[in-house]
Design an enzyme around this catalytic site. Structure first.
Site, short mmCIF file in Angstrom:
data_model
loop_
_atom_site.label_atom_id
_atom_site.label_comp_id
_atom_site.label_asym_id
_atom_site.label_seq_id
_atom_site.Cartn_x
_atom_site.Cartn_y
_atom_site.Cartn_z
N SER A 411 41.89 46.18 38.08
CA SER A 411 41.66 46.09 39.52
C SER A 411 41.39 44.63 39.90
CB SER A 411 40.51 47.02 39.93
OG SER A 411 40.47 47.21 41.32
N HIS A 523 44.16 55.08 40.14
CA HIS A 523 43.55 53.77 39.91
C HIS A 523 42.39 53.82 38.92
CE1 HIS A 523 42.80 49.60 41.06
NE2 HIS A 523 41.52 49.88 41.25
#
Length: 561
Positions: A411, A523
C-alpha cells in the site's frame, strides 16, 4: 451457557451483522441491511430476469472490503428474544446506521449515522443520534461537522461520550454531551494527542477507558473525568487489545501479543496491577519454533525529528559474519510498526535476513503533528526519514551487508518501495505489494475518490503537476533494481492498474521485473485472504530475495516447484 441446541432468533432477509443485548436481556438491537430491491419480489423468474447491470448516481460506488455497492443500507431492528419478532426502527436509502448502544434503562438506543444525505458523495459527517427503543423521532447528540463516532452511555444514562473530529484529518478527541441533546459537547480529556478506540465507561461513571497505538505499542489508557487528565494503564513492549471490564470485581480482561507471541488472555485489576496470564495458546507449537527478537532504536530523520527504528536479527546470528537486510515500509501512511506480531518478519529472519522497519512521519502513535507531517511530503521528508533509518542501522549494526539489501512494503509501503527504486540503486531487490505508482489515475479509480487532497493541498485538478511529480511512475526510467510486483484482482483501494502500470513501465525501461496477480483477493492480502494465498505471497517474496539478494541463480518461483 451450558451448551445444547441453539435456537434461531432472527429471520431477517439479509441477515444480521451486529447484535447487542438489552440491559434486561429480553431484547436485542441488531444491524441488518435493507433496500428497495428487497421489495421487488423473490420469485425465480423475477430473479432471473432482473438486470445485473450496475447503475450509480453517486461518487462512491465501491469499497475495498465489500466490493460494488448495491441499494441496501444498514439499519437498526429491535428483536424480542422470546418470540423472535423484529421491528425496524431506523430507515433511509441515503445513509447507513451503525454501532447501536443501549441506555442503562433499556428505553433508548444511541447510534452513528451520516444523515446529510451525502454519505455516498465523500461526505464524512457522521453524527451520534438517539432513538427510542420503540422507534420514532431522532435526537442529535453530537455537534461537529466532521466524523463523530463511538457513542457510549454513562451508567446513569444522563450523558453520552463519543469521539469526534473538529476539522478534516484531525485526530479525534473525546467529547461529553447530555443524552437529551440540544447542548454543546465539551471535551472530556485535556491534552489528548492519540487516536482513541474501544471507548468505555467505568461502572462508577467517574472514568473513561480507551485503547490506542502509542510509539510502536498498543495500550489501555484511563481518563479521570473530574480532572480531565489521562494516564496509561497497561505498559510494556506489546500490543494490548479487546479490553473488557468487570465492575463487580474491579478487574479487566484483555488480549495481548508481542513480537514473538500471538495473543493470549490476561486478567488484571482495572489500574493495571496484579496482572495474571489466563491462557497459554499454541504453547506446544512455540516450543518447536525458533523465533527472532526485535531491538528498538531511535535516530534522527528529516528536520532532526526523532524516528523509531526496529531491527530483527537473523535466526542463529553469529558474531563476525555479514548478513543481508530487508527494509520493510508499513502501509497507511497513517499506521505504525512496532512490537506487534508480524509473521513475515519471522519468516525473513528464519531465512537468514535481518529486517529493518521504521515509523517515519505520517505514522500514527506519535501525535497529530507527527502524523500530519506527511502533508506535502510524500516522497520528500518521509523518504529521508526512512533512508536515514537505513544509514542508522548500518552504523549501529556493522554486521549488516550494505551490498545485500532488499526493500518491500504494501500500500503506502508499496508506494514508498516504488519511490525508493526511482531515487536510489542501493537495494539489490525489491518486492512491491498493492502499490501506488501513478496518483493521476489512482485518484480517479480507487474506492475513495480524490482522497489525497488533504496531503497534497488540493485534488488532481488543482495540483496536477504536484501529483505527477510525486508519482513513482515519473521516475521509472531511473529504476535499475530487479522488482517483483504482487497485486490482487479485487483491490479497490489501490486498483490493479497501478501494479500493471508499474510493471509495464519497468519492462519498457529494461528492468528485470515480474508481476503476480492474486485472484479473489482484495487490498488486505497478507493480513487477510485465502490461507494458500497468504503462504504463496510469502513464498514469492522469498524467491525474489533469494534470487537477487543472495544471488541464487537456481531459485525457483513458487509456481514451478
Amino acid at each position: 451457557m451450558n451448551g445444547g441446541e441453539a435456537r434461531r432468533i432472527t429471520n431477517l432477509k439479509n441477515g444480521v451483522n451486529v447484535f447487542r443485548w438489552s440491559p434486561d436481556g429480553t431484547r436485542l438491537v441488531v444491524v441488518s441491511r435493507v433496500g428497495p430491491s428487497d421489495s421487488r419480489g423473490d420469485s425465480h423468474t423475477e430473479s432471473r430476469d432482473r438486470s445485473d447491470v450496475r447503475h450509480y448516481k453517486n461518487t462512491s460506488y465501491k469499497f475495498n472490503d465489500t466490493g460494488w455497492f448495491d441499494d441496501r443500507r444498514t439499519h437498526l431492528w429491535v428483536v424480542d428474544v422470546a418470540s423472535g419478532n423484529a421491528k425496524q426502527i431506523t430507515e433511509g436509502n441515503d445513509w447507513n446506521d451503525s454501532d447501536p448502544q443501549w441506555s442503562a434503562d433499556g428505553t433508548r438506543i444511541a447510534f452513528v449515522s451520516n444523515r446529510t444525505g451525502k454519505e455516498y458523495d465523500e461526505n464524512r459527517n457522521t453524527d451520534v443520534w438517539v432513538i427510542s427503543a420503540g422507534g420514532g423521532a431522532l435526537t442529535k447528540i453530537s455537534d461537529h461537522d466532521e466524523a463523530d463516532n463511538q457513542p457510549r452511555w454513562s451508567p446513569d444514562g444522563k450523558q453520552i461520550v463519543f469521539t469526534g473530529e473538529v476539522h478534516d484529518r484531525d485526530h479525534p478527541k473525546i467529547w461529553l454531551a447530555p443524552a437529551t441533546g440540544g447542548t454543546a459537547s465539551v471535551l472530556a480529556a485535556n491534552g489528548l494527542d492519540l487516536i482513541p478506540g474501544g471507548l468505555e465507561w467505568s461502572d462508577d461513571g467517574k472514568s473513561l477507558y480507551f485503547e490506542t497505538g502509542v510509539k510502536g505499542e498498543n495500550h489501555l489508557f484511563r481518563v479521570d473525568l473530574a480532572t480531565k487528565s489521562i494516564e496509561q494503564i497497561t505498559s510494556g513492549p506489546r500490543a494490548v487489545r479487546g479490553v473488557d471490564f468487570n465492575g463487580r470485581t474491579n478487574t479487566m480482561v484483555y488480549a495481548a501479543n508481542d513480537f514473538k507471541h500471538l495473543d493470549d488472555l490476561y486478567v488484571a485489576d482495572v489500574n493495571g496491577r496484579n496482572e495474571r496470564k489466563l491462557t497459554n495458546l499454541n504453547e506446544a507449537l512455540w516450543k518447536q519454533l525458533q523465533l527472532a527478537d526485535v531491538e528498538r532504536f531511535t535516530y534522527k530523520g528529516a528536520d532532526a525529528w526523532d524516528i523509531d527504528g526496529f531491527l530483527v536479527k537473523p535466526i542463529n546470528w553469529q558474531e563476525g559474519k555479514k548478513y543481508p537486510m530487508i527494509l520493510s515500509v508499513h502501509g497507511g501512511p497513517a499506521g505504525q510498526y512496532g512490537v506487534d506480531w508480524y509473521h513475515e518478519f519471522q519468516v525473513y529472519a528464519a531465512r537468514g535476513y535481518a529486517v529493518l522497519f521504521t515509523n517515519p512521519r505520517g505514522s500514527t502513535g506519535y501525535g497529530q503533528k507527527f502524523e500530519r507531517g506527511i502533508v506535502g511530503e510524500w516522497g520528500g521528508k518521509d523518504y529521508q526519514d526512512i533512508m536515514n533509518g537505513v544509514d542508522a542501522a548500518l552504523k549501529k549494526y556493522s554486521w549488516i551487508d550494505q551490498d545485500r539489501m532488499g526493500v518491500t512494503g504494501g500500500s503506502y509501503g508499496g508506494y514508498m518501495t516504488n519511490w525508493i527504486l526511482g531515487h536510489t540503486d542501493r537495494f539489490k531487490a525489491a518486492v512491491t505489494l498493492r502499490s501506488v505508482s501513478n496518483f493521476i489515475s489512482d485518484d480517479g479509480t480507487r474506492d475513495g475518490a480524490y482522497g489525497h487532497a488533504p496531503d497534497f493541498g488540493g485534488d488532481i485538478f488543482q495540483k496536477f503537476d504536484l501529483y505527477w511529480d510525486r508519482s513513482p511512475l515519473k521516475y521509472a526510467k531511473n529504476v535499475k533494481t530487479p522488482t517483483l510486483i504482487l497485486h490482487s484482482d479485487n483491490d479497490f483501494r489501490v486498483p490493479i492498474e497501478q501494479g500493471e502500470q508499474w510493471y509495464r513501465a519497468l519492462k519498457h525501461f529494461g528492468v528485470t521485473t515480474e508481476i503476480v496477480f492474486f485472484p479473489r483477493e482484495n487490498h488486505n492480502l497478507t493480513r487477510t485472504g485465502e490461507p494458500k494465498h497468504l503462504i504463496e505471497s510469502l513464498n514469492w517474496q522469498l524467491y525474489w530475495f533469494d534470487r537477487f539478494i543472495n544471488g541464487n541463480n537456481n531459485a525457483a518461483p513458487p509456481d514451478q516447484k
